[in-house]
Design an enzyme around this catalytic site. Sequence first.
Site, PDB file in Angstrom:
ATOM      1  N   GLY A 112      -5.066   5.754 -13.206  1.00 51.55           N
ATOM      2  CA  GLY A 112      -5.761   5.617 -11.928  1.00 51.55           C
ATOM      3  C   GLY A 112      -5.077   6.285 -10.737  1.00 51.55           C
ATOM      4  O   GLY A 112      -5.599   6.270  -9.624  1.00 51.55           O
ATOM      5  N   SER A 136       0.818  -1.220   0.000  1.00 51.51           N
ATOM      6  CA  SER A 136       0.000   0.000   0.000  1.00 51.51           C
ATOM      7  C   SER A 136       0.849   1.267   0.000  1.00 51.51           C
ATOM      8  O   SER A 136       1.804   1.392   0.771  1.00 51.51           O
ATOM      9  CB  SER A 136      -0.915   0.017   1.225  1.00 51.51           C
ATOM     10  OG  SER A 136      -1.579   1.274   1.297  1.00 51.51           O
ATOM     11  N   THR A 165      -9.124  -1.425   2.824  1.00 50.85           N
ATOM     12  CA  THR A 165      -8.920  -1.849   1.437  1.00 50.85           C
ATOM     13  C   THR A 165      -9.277  -3.326   1.287  1.00 50.85           C
ATOM     14  O   THR A 165      -9.824  -3.945   2.213  1.00 50.85           O
ATOM     15  CB  THR A 165      -7.495  -1.464   0.945  1.00 50.85           C
ATOM     16  OG1 THR A 165      -7.432  -1.711  -0.464  1.00 50.85           O
ATOM     17  CG2 THR A 165      -6.385  -2.203   1.663  1.00 50.85           C
ATOM     18  N   GLY A 183     -17.434  -2.370 -17.025  1.00 47.08           N
ATOM     19  CA  GLY A 183     -17.346  -3.201 -15.820  1.00 47.08           C
ATOM     20  C   GLY A 183     -18.477  -2.846 -14.865  1.00 47.08           C
ATOM     21  O   GLY A 183     -19.015  -1.718 -14.898  1.00 47.08           O
ATOM     22  N   GLY A 229     -17.421  -3.791  -7.875  1.00 51.33           N
ATOM     23  CA  GLY A 229     -17.470  -2.838  -6.774  1.00 51.33           C
ATOM     24  C   GLY A 229     -16.943  -1.459  -7.158  1.00 51.33           C
ATOM     25  O   GLY A 229     -17.531  -0.438  -6.788  1.00 51.33           O
ATOM     26  N   ALA A 230     -15.857  -1.421  -7.902  1.00 48.33           N
ATOM     27  CA  ALA A 230     -15.264  -0.136  -8.273  1.00 48.33           C
ATOM     28  C   ALA A 230     -16.206   0.645  -9.183  1.00 48.33           C
ATOM     29  O   ALA A 230     -16.431   1.846  -8.989  1.00 48.33           O
ATOM     30  CB  ALA A 230     -13.923  -0.372  -8.962  1.00 48.33           C
ATOM     31  N   LYS A 251     -13.790  -4.084   2.303  1.00 46.02           N
ATOM     32  CA  LYS A 251     -14.630  -2.887   2.072  1.00 46.02           C
ATOM     33  C   LYS A 251     -16.127  -3.135   2.295  1.00 46.02           C
ATOM     34  O   LYS A 251     -16.837  -2.230   2.712  1.00 46.02           O
ATOM     35  CB  LYS A 251     -14.406  -2.339   0.659  1.00 46.02           C
ATOM     36  CG  LYS A 251     -13.042  -1.707   0.480  1.00 46.02           C
ATOM     37  CD  LYS A 251     -12.915  -1.058  -0.881  1.00 46.02           C
ATOM     38  CE  LYS A 251     -11.502  -0.537  -1.086  1.00 46.02           C
ATOM     39  NZ  LYS A 251     -11.359   0.274  -2.286  1.00 46.02           N
ATOM     40  N   ASP A 296     -13.768   6.527  -2.679  1.00 45.49           N
ATOM     41  CA  ASP A 296     -13.192   6.036  -3.945  1.00 45.49           C
ATOM     42  C   ASP A 296     -13.858   6.684  -5.168  1.00 45.49           C
ATOM     43  O   ASP A 296     -13.171   7.158  -6.075  1.00 45.49           O
ATOM     44  CB  ASP A 296     -13.353   4.510  -4.049  1.00 45.49           C
ATOM     45  CG  ASP A 296     -12.393   3.756  -3.146  1.00 45.49           C
ATOM     46  OD1 ASP A 296     -11.262   4.234  -2.928  1.00 45.49           O
ATOM     47  OD2 ASP A 296     -12.771   2.668  -2.658  1.00 45.49           O
ATOM     48  N   GLU A 315     -24.693   7.933   3.898  1.00 49.46           N
ATOM     49  CA  GLU A 315     -25.742   7.534   2.946  1.00 49.46           C
ATOM     50  C   GLU A 315     -25.173   7.061   1.594  1.00 49.46           C
ATOM     51  O   GLU A 315     -25.594   6.048   1.049  1.00 49.46           O
ATOM     52  CB  GLU A 315     -26.640   8.749   2.719  1.00 49.46           C
ATOM     53  CG  GLU A 315     -28.028   8.417   2.240  1.00 49.46           C
ATOM     54  CD  GLU A 315     -28.841   9.690   2.075  1.00 49.46           C
ATOM     55  OE1 GLU A 315     -29.428   9.864   1.009  1.00 49.46           O
ATOM     56  OE2 GLU A 315     -28.842  10.523   3.020  1.00 49.46           O
TER      57      GLU A 315
HETATM   58  P1  ATR Z   1     -13.751  -4.515  -8.501  1.00 47.59           P
HETATM   59  O1  ATR Z   1     -14.305  -4.519  -7.131  1.00 47.59           O
HETATM   60  O2  ATR Z   1     -12.301  -4.118  -8.593  1.00 47.59           O
HETATM   61  O3  ATR Z   1     -14.587  -3.708  -9.450  1.00 47.59           O
HETATM   62  P2  ATR Z   1     -14.938  -7.033  -9.197  1.00 47.59           P
HETATM   63  O4  ATR Z   1     -16.089  -6.670  -8.325  1.00 47.59           O
HETATM   64  O5  ATR Z   1     -14.366  -8.383  -9.124  1.00 47.59           O
HETATM   65  O6  ATR Z   1     -13.734  -6.028  -8.986  1.00 47.59           O
HETATM   66  O7  ATR Z   1     -15.406  -6.721 -10.704  1.00 47.59           O
HETATM   67  C1  ATR Z   1     -14.630  -7.067 -11.790  1.00 47.59           C
HETATM   68  C2  ATR Z   1     -15.270  -6.538 -13.082  1.00 47.59           C
HETATM   69  O8  ATR Z   1     -14.433  -6.892 -14.176  1.00 47.59           O
HETATM   70  C3  ATR Z   1     -16.620  -7.134 -13.403  1.00 47.59           C
HETATM   71  O9  ATR Z   1     -17.371  -6.170 -14.109  1.00 47.59           O
HETATM   72  C4  ATR Z   1     -16.244  -8.316 -14.315  1.00 47.59           C
HETATM   73  O10 ATR Z   1     -17.270  -8.736 -15.201  1.00 47.59           O
HETATM   74  P3  ATR Z   1     -18.387  -9.772 -14.713  1.00 47.59           P
HETATM   75  O11 ATR Z   1     -19.328  -8.973 -13.850  1.00 47.59           O
HETATM   76  O12 ATR Z   1     -19.026 -10.260 -15.966  1.00 47.59           O
HETATM   77  O13 ATR Z   1     -17.671 -10.847 -13.954  1.00 47.59           O
HETATM   78  C5  ATR Z   1     -15.136  -7.693 -15.101  1.00 47.59           C
HETATM   79  N1  ATR Z   1     -14.226  -8.688 -15.684  1.00 47.59           N
HETATM   80  C6  ATR Z   1     -13.292  -9.419 -15.031  1.00 47.59           C
HETATM   81  N2  ATR Z   1     -12.604 -10.193 -15.890  1.00 47.59           N
HETATM   82  C7  ATR Z   1     -13.116  -9.950 -17.127  1.00 47.59           C
HETATM   83  C8  ATR Z   1     -12.839 -10.443 -18.426  1.00 47.59           C
HETATM   84  N3  ATR Z   1     -11.870 -11.331 -18.649  1.00 47.59           N
HETATM   85  N4  ATR Z   1     -13.580  -9.956 -19.444  1.00 47.59           N
HETATM   86  C9  ATR Z   1     -14.558  -9.058 -19.236  1.00 47.59           C
HETATM   87  N5  ATR Z   1     -14.856  -8.549 -18.037  1.00 47.59           N
HETATM   88  C10 ATR Z   1     -14.153  -8.981 -16.980  1.00 47.59           C
END
Ligand code: ATR
Length: 274
Positions: free
Chosen positions: A240, A15, A62, A128, A131-132, A66, A103, A78
């Site tokens: 990032g 970290s 982290t 995506g 969580g992020a 979380k 975040d 909220e």
């Molecule tokens: P974080 O908390 O960092 O956002 P996460 O909750 O594991 O991590 O989410 C990962 C994201 O990356 C998800 O949107 C995942 O898609 P799915 O919801 O379909 O699983 C996406 N992701 C991970 N690997 C992937 C891949 N090889 N191709 C496309 N999307 C991917």
Amino acid sequence: MKKWFAVIGDPISHSKSPAMHNAWYTEMDVDATYIPIRVEPANLRKAVASLKLLGASGWNVTIPHKEAIIPLLDELDEQAAKMGAVNTVVKMADGKYKGYNTDGAGFVRSLEDAVGTVHRDKPILLIGAGGAARGIAFALLAGGYRNITIANRTVMKAEAICEELGTGQAVSLVEAENKLNQFAIFIQTTPAGMANGTLNLPFSLEKFPQDAIAADIVYNPLMTPFLQAAEEKGATIINGLGMFVHQGAIAYNYWLGHYPNTSNTIIELTAQLK
Ligand code: ATR
């Protein structure tokens, strides 16, 4: 009295938060210290009880805690409740510990640091739905960004976020790929950005528009395959690191009531990571 802060996670040794916050205390002449504490998932409850007992002024949270920390806190902001995740805990004046999430707001500050606030009406593609992405989606909405599309491999997860947001559209990666030129701002949140060229992007950038803004939430490496490809298409790229520094600065402000100087921090960390 000297204040003390921490970051809990597992792993934690990598970290960059302790060095960043401690440098801010020195620079701003704040009598405080910030330490990394490795907490294995099975010990989270005891660790939180200990931090409270020992009177920490606050701490960051982290991976992988979380979400799991939420029921262990006395109060929840909220926005953090909507996001379903906490990255910052603040000791309030009455001694209670309240969870926040900085975040998503950190991402929006980083975006606006780079390109200003003039893009709030532009169509955004959030790639995506983990969580992020969820945190960023709520922070974008709170920041006045109204035109949000979420593309995900599992479309249902994107739909669930849109439903909670009360706005936005969910699309598959293929649908997004086919109408890439309809968006102006791209935010990549999948681990594909993390790969050192070994993982392919989960979509093709063939229809990537001119003059776009492309952001990735990964900062190590600073240049991800997504940003590289977007830059080749002429995009303004945002790595990032700004999100990381700003999430820390917003937490610092919750704890100490003023903002640290973030631009020097971004310059220094960029030099370290290059
Ligand atoms: P974080 O908390 O960092 O956002 P996460 O909750 O594991 O991590 O989410 C990962 C994201 O990356 C998800 O949107 C995942 O898609 P799915 O919801 O379909 O699983 C996406 N992701 C991970 N690997 C992937 C891949 N090889 N191709 C496309 N999307 C991917």
